[in-house]
Motif scaffolding. Structure first.
Motif: not given
Length: 432
Positions: A164, A295, A297, A191, A166, A401
């Motif tokens: 991920i 954010r 994936i 996401t 972020d 997640e």
């Protein structure tokens, strides 16, 4: 070596390559028995590292085969039945995995200048991710080295990299490197868009170059030359700021110059808008920079290589930018986005192939509330990342997640733990 009595399981201790030793042992082992195998693991993800002494532990319980790996010296397994094996493992604080069942992927948080990466399958010098049984964890390459039938993936081979991205919501600070890759293929699934950074819910990724600016140029080579000059102008200012003593603010004139040069440089590039659910496929040699507060994936080829064209902060992982080499080979235009390939569409179930790389593909699965889907056995492992909803796989409970490793050769039933809630998940399938 081995001992037995009316109250104690047969326990055998051997040494050698775990899979080979296990195979020979299973030929004559009782229906309930324990095998300990001492072996050394070459830490292939590190340079010039010594072999690591480990112990693989197997418990045969009829048709079930449990597996553990540890670098400790556990207390002797003086258990009277296989049903007590997990209690003994808990006493010694190591994870237990069952052959053929789903494995949890424990997240590892890697700090970045722009925020953090959350790794699920990374194995490299910067960090090693773990499989987890929900209570204890074990490094992925340890389990791969000992897992019977390679049910944890091929030994000494990295898994498709799942992480991920972020970034923090602050502009500039949360913008990632503007970079390209020669070998690493990437796909992002958005996401979350931070409302602090993007009040209208539309974020962005710097992706390739401005087509109008390119059309106005005197050809591709002139465009590359002008862009390189703009980046080098910015880099000279950036270096002056980076070389200031830590904590010392840059003079206002230098800050103004940095902002001006950064804008001139960025005017060459294209900002692609992003919303939750969008998919970004990053082909080789495509310059890109995910922006603050977006954010995603990410699935990617498990290699660590990149060329940095520019960065609006001090680069901590290397002492140089790669602009000259990158500008020579970078893509100037992007390919037209392909429509997702619809693989399955029936009442309550949709399966789309969202990216189709040479080394792996990714599918997005949507299951409506109350529905379920049979996932066929695959010839290789699969990585599952849950985006929306909650579900249970074997004994693993997953929420949004969170991720799991699905071994090859076994079907799974996908359904929500809450019949009132739909499921949205991603599946990565490597190609061997």
């Amino acid at each position: 070596m081995s001992n037995s009595s009316q109250t104690t399981l047969t326990v055998t201790r051997l040494a050698g390559e775990p899979a080979a030793v296990l195979s020979r042992w299973l030929e004559d082992a009782p229906a309930e028995a324990i095998l300990l195998v001492d072996f050394e693991l070459q830490q292939w993800w590190l340079e010039d590292s010594a072999a690591l002494p480990l112990q693989a532990i197997y418990c045969r319980n009829g048709e079930r085969l449990l597996c553990s790996v540890t670098d400790k010296t556990p207390a002797p397994p003086e258990v009277a039945a296989c049903s007590q094996f997990c209690e003994w493992a808990t006493l010694n604080q190591f994870a237990v995995f069952e052959s053929g069942r789903a494995l949890g992927l424990e997240p590892a948080r890697i700090p970045k200048p722009w925020g953090q990466e959350v790794w699920f399958t990374g194995v490299e010098e910067r960090g090693v991710c773990c499989f987890t049984d929900g209570q204890y964890s074990c490094p992925i390459p340890w389990v791969q080295a000992a897992a019977p039938g390679a049910f944890a993936g091929p030994p000494a081979e990295p898994l498709v990299l799942l992480k991920i991205l972020d970034p923090v919501p602050q502009e500039v600070i949360g913008d990632l490197y503007f970079e390209l890759h020669e070998e690493k293929r990437e796909v992002y699934v958005v996401t979350h868009i931070d409302p602090e950074a993007w009040p209208d819910g539309i974020g962005g990724i710097r992706y390739g170059f401005d087509l109008d600016r390119l059309a106005e140029s005197d050809g591709d080579e002139a465009f590359r030359r002008d862009y390189l000059a703009a980046v080098q102008d910015y880099e000279r200012v950036r270096r002056q700021i980076d070389e200031l003593p830590e904590g010392q603010a840059a003079p206002s004139e230098l800050e103004e110059q940095e902002q001006l040069c950064r804008q001139v440089m960025n005017d060459f590039t294209n900002m692609r808008p992003l919303q939750v659910g969008d998919v970004v496929v990053v082909p080789l040699l495509m310059p890109h920079s995910l922006q603050h507060g977006v954010r995603t994936i990410e699935f990617q080829t498990p290699v660590y290589e990149r060329q940095i064209l520019s960065f609006a902060q001090k680069v901590l992982t290397q002492g140089h930018w790669d602009t000259v080499a990158a500008v020579r080979q970078m893509r100037l235009t992007s390919q037209e986005d392909k429509a997702f390939q619809l693989l399955q569409s029936e009442t309550g179930i949709t399966v789309e192939r969202i990216v189709d790389f040479a080394d792996f593909e990714v599918r997005r699965v949507t299951i409506s509330a109350g529905g379920s889907m049979a996932l066929d056995a695959a010839p290789c492992y699969q990585l599952l990342m849950l985006i929306e909803g909650c579900m249970t796989l074997d004994s693993l409970r997953l929420e949004a997640e969170e991720a799991a490793f699905l071994p090859r050769g076994r079907p799974f039933q996908l359904c929500s733990s809450d019949p009132m809630q739909p499921l949205v998940l991603l599946l990565a399938l490597p190609r061997r």
